[in-house]
Write an enzyme that holds these catalytic residues in place. Structure first.
Site, short mmCIF file in Angstrom:
data_model
loop_
_atom_site.label_atom_id
_atom_site.label_comp_id
_atom_site.label_asym_id
_atom_site.label_seq_id
_atom_site.Cartn_x
_atom_site.Cartn_y
_atom_site.Cartn_z
N SER A 138 0.88 -1.17 0.00
CA SER A 138 0.00 0.00 0.00
C SER A 138 0.92 1.22 0.00
O SER A 138 2.10 1.09 0.35
CB SER A 138 -0.81 0.00 1.30
N TYR A 174 -1.44 -1.65 10.22
CA TYR A 174 -1.60 -1.85 8.77
C TYR A 174 -0.32 -1.44 8.05
O TYR A 174 0.23 -2.20 7.25
CB TYR A 174 -2.79 -1.01 8.30
N1 NAP Z 1 -8.48 -0.21 -1.81
C1 NAP Z 1 -7.40 0.51 -1.59
O1 NAP Z 1 -7.42 1.75 -1.74
C2 NAP Z 1 -6.12 -0.16 -1.15
C3 NAP Z 1 -5.02 0.67 -0.91
C4 NAP Z 1 -3.82 0.08 -0.52
C5 NAP Z 1 -3.72 -1.29 -0.41
N2 NAP Z 1 -4.82 -2.07 -0.65
C6 NAP Z 1 -4.66 -3.52 -0.49
O2 NAP Z 1 -5.28 -4.19 -1.58
C7 NAP Z 1 -5.66 -5.50 -1.14
C8 NAP Z 1 -7.08 -5.77 -1.61
O3 NAP Z 1 -7.97 -4.92 -0.91
P1 NAP Z 1 -9.29 -4.29 -1.54
O4 NAP Z 1 -9.08 -2.85 -1.59
O5 NAP Z 1 -9.67 -5.01 -2.76
O6 NAP Z 1 -10.32 -4.55 -0.33
P2 NAP Z 1 -11.58 -5.49 -0.16
O7 NAP Z 1 -12.57 -5.20 -1.22
O8 NAP Z 1 -11.99 -5.33 1.25
O9 NAP Z 1 -11.00 -6.96 -0.39
C9 NAP Z 1 -10.21 -7.60 0.59
C10 NAP Z 1 -10.12 -9.07 0.27
O10 NAP Z 1 -9.29 -9.70 1.26
C11 NAP Z 1 -9.96 -10.84 1.76
N3 NAP Z 1 -9.66 -11.13 3.14
C12 NAP Z 1 -9.68 -10.28 4.20
N4 NAP Z 1 -9.42 -10.94 5.35
C13 NAP Z 1 -9.22 -12.23 4.99
C14 NAP Z 1 -8.92 -13.41 5.72
N5 NAP Z 1 -8.76 -13.41 7.06
N6 NAP Z 1 -8.78 -14.57 5.05
C15 NAP Z 1 -8.95 -14.63 3.71
N7 NAP Z 1 -9.24 -13.54 2.96
C16 NAP Z 1 -9.38 -12.37 3.60
C17 NAP Z 1 -11.44 -10.50 1.62
O11 NAP Z 1 -12.17 -11.70 1.55
P3 NAP Z 1 -13.35 -12.18 2.53
O12 NAP Z 1 -13.73 -11.03 3.39
O13 NAP Z 1 -14.40 -12.61 1.56
O14 NAP Z 1 -12.76 -13.32 3.25
C18 NAP Z 1 -11.47 -9.75 0.29
O15 NAP Z 1 -11.56 -10.67 -0.77
C19 NAP Z 1 -5.48 -5.53 0.38
O16 NAP Z 1 -4.28 -6.21 0.67
C20 NAP Z 1 -5.36 -4.06 0.75
O17 NAP Z 1 -4.59 -3.87 1.92
C21 NAP Z 1 -6.01 -1.53 -1.02
#
Ligand code: NAP
Length: 266
Positions: free
Chosen positions: A143, A156
């Site tokens: 991130s 985080y």
């Molecule tokens: N969106 C942003 O702006 C942003 C910025 C920086 C970094 N990121 C990173 O991008 C990645 C994807 O995030 P996103 O933005 O797409 O968010 P999201 O829509 O909340 O997706 C997160 C995913 O992680 C899975 N997950 C969470 N806890 C889990 C667990 N204990 N076991 C298995 N799976 C788990 C969730 O699956 P379930 O809940 O269905 O299990 C979901 O599929 C993350 O690593 C996040 O830190 C995102």
């Protein structure tokens, strides 16, 4: 030249939502064989149904990233069925909305367990099979807060910064095994990440933050990621103008600390 998508087995965690889900569609549409994982079977079923009619194929493999003790066995079973994993996209993760002074240690550990230990344990379980198969590509998701501290994101940010150390080392140790490594550095992508972010009580934050609402779509993020993967980039920034913070932190740290210190915690 071999097509980027076809004849490839791609394992995607975080596949039930946001960036991971958008990547699933890109790869299945392109003709890859995708293994889609998250901890929510119902959501994975929905994603698999959305892939009906696409060129490639999808199998769901639900598991909890915080339960890494069973990963070696799970990966062994998967390899027996699928034969190989060419590309491991570690996308799954969870965020935080709590000040350091109010965050109990168990919550720091919970976030580290999912974002850091879950990711590296899965990578370590898959690595020997990639090596014996002649190589592979492993992707971790950091991130912009994996490049600097940020209010309300102490655990985080720490979990994401730790990933850089691990995955840079992976690249250095296994280049000769033809293991490619890329780290994604998303800024703001409009997903459920803030909704599920943990507050000091361990409950979910439950809302879409303003900054994220202004972020790029998961589909655009997936396209930026694929562009970076095609070029085998070591680091792939994902987002829009907020990525400027990476440069400010690196080249103008004084300015960064003035700006970040003035930001309203949210
Ligand atoms: N969106 C942003 O702006 C942003 C910025 C920086 C970094 N990121 C990173 O991008 C990645 C994807 O995030 P996103 O933005 O797409 O968010 P999201 O829509 O909340 O997706 C997160 C995913 O992680 C899975 N997950 C969470 N806890 C889990 C667990 N204990 N076991 C298995 N799976 C788990 C969730 O699956 P379930 O809940 O269905 O299990 C979901 O599929 C993350 O690593 C996040 O830190 C995102």
């Amino acid at each position: 030249m071999k097509d980027f998508f076809s004849d490839r087995t791609v394992w995607i965690t975080g596949a039930s939502s946001g960036i991971g889900e958008a990547l699933v569609y890109e790869f299945v549409r392109g003709g890859s064989r995708v293994i889609a994982s998250s901890n929510d079977s119902a959501e994975l079923k929905r994603v698999a149904e959305s892939c009906i009619g696409m060129k490639g194929s999808i199998t769901s493999l639900p598991f909890d990233l915080s339960e890494s003790a069973g990963f070696d066995e799970m990966v062994g079973e998967l390899i027996k069925k699928e034969g190989k994993v060419d590309l491991l996209l570690n996308i799954g993760g969870i965020s935080q909305r709590a000040l350091i002074k109010e965050t109990p240690l168990w919550l720091d550990r919970r976030i580290m367990e999912i974002n850091y230990f879950g990711t590296i344990a899965l990578t370590k379980a898959v690595l020997p099979y990639m090596i014996s198969n002649g190589g592979g590509h492993v992707v971790a998701t950091s991130s912009i807060s994996g490049r600097f501290g940020f209010p309300l994101r102490s655990a985080y940010s720490a979990s994401k910064q730790a990933l850089h150390g691990f995955f840079e080392t992976l690249l250095l140790e296994h280049k000769s095994d033809n293991i490619k490594v890329s780290v994604l550095i998303p800024g703001r992508v409009r997903t459920n990440i803030s909704f599920h972010a943990l507050t000091a009580s361990g409950k979910e934050h439950g809302k879409l933050d303003e900054g994220l609402a202004a972020g790029i779509t998961p589909e655009k993020a997936a396209q930026q990621i694929i562009r970076g993967l095609r070029k085998n980039k070591r680091e792939i920034p994902v987002g829009s103008k907020e990525l400027l913070m990476l440069k400010i932190r690196k080249y103008l740290p004084g300015l960064f600390f003035r700006m970040a210190g003035r930001m309203k915690p949210m």
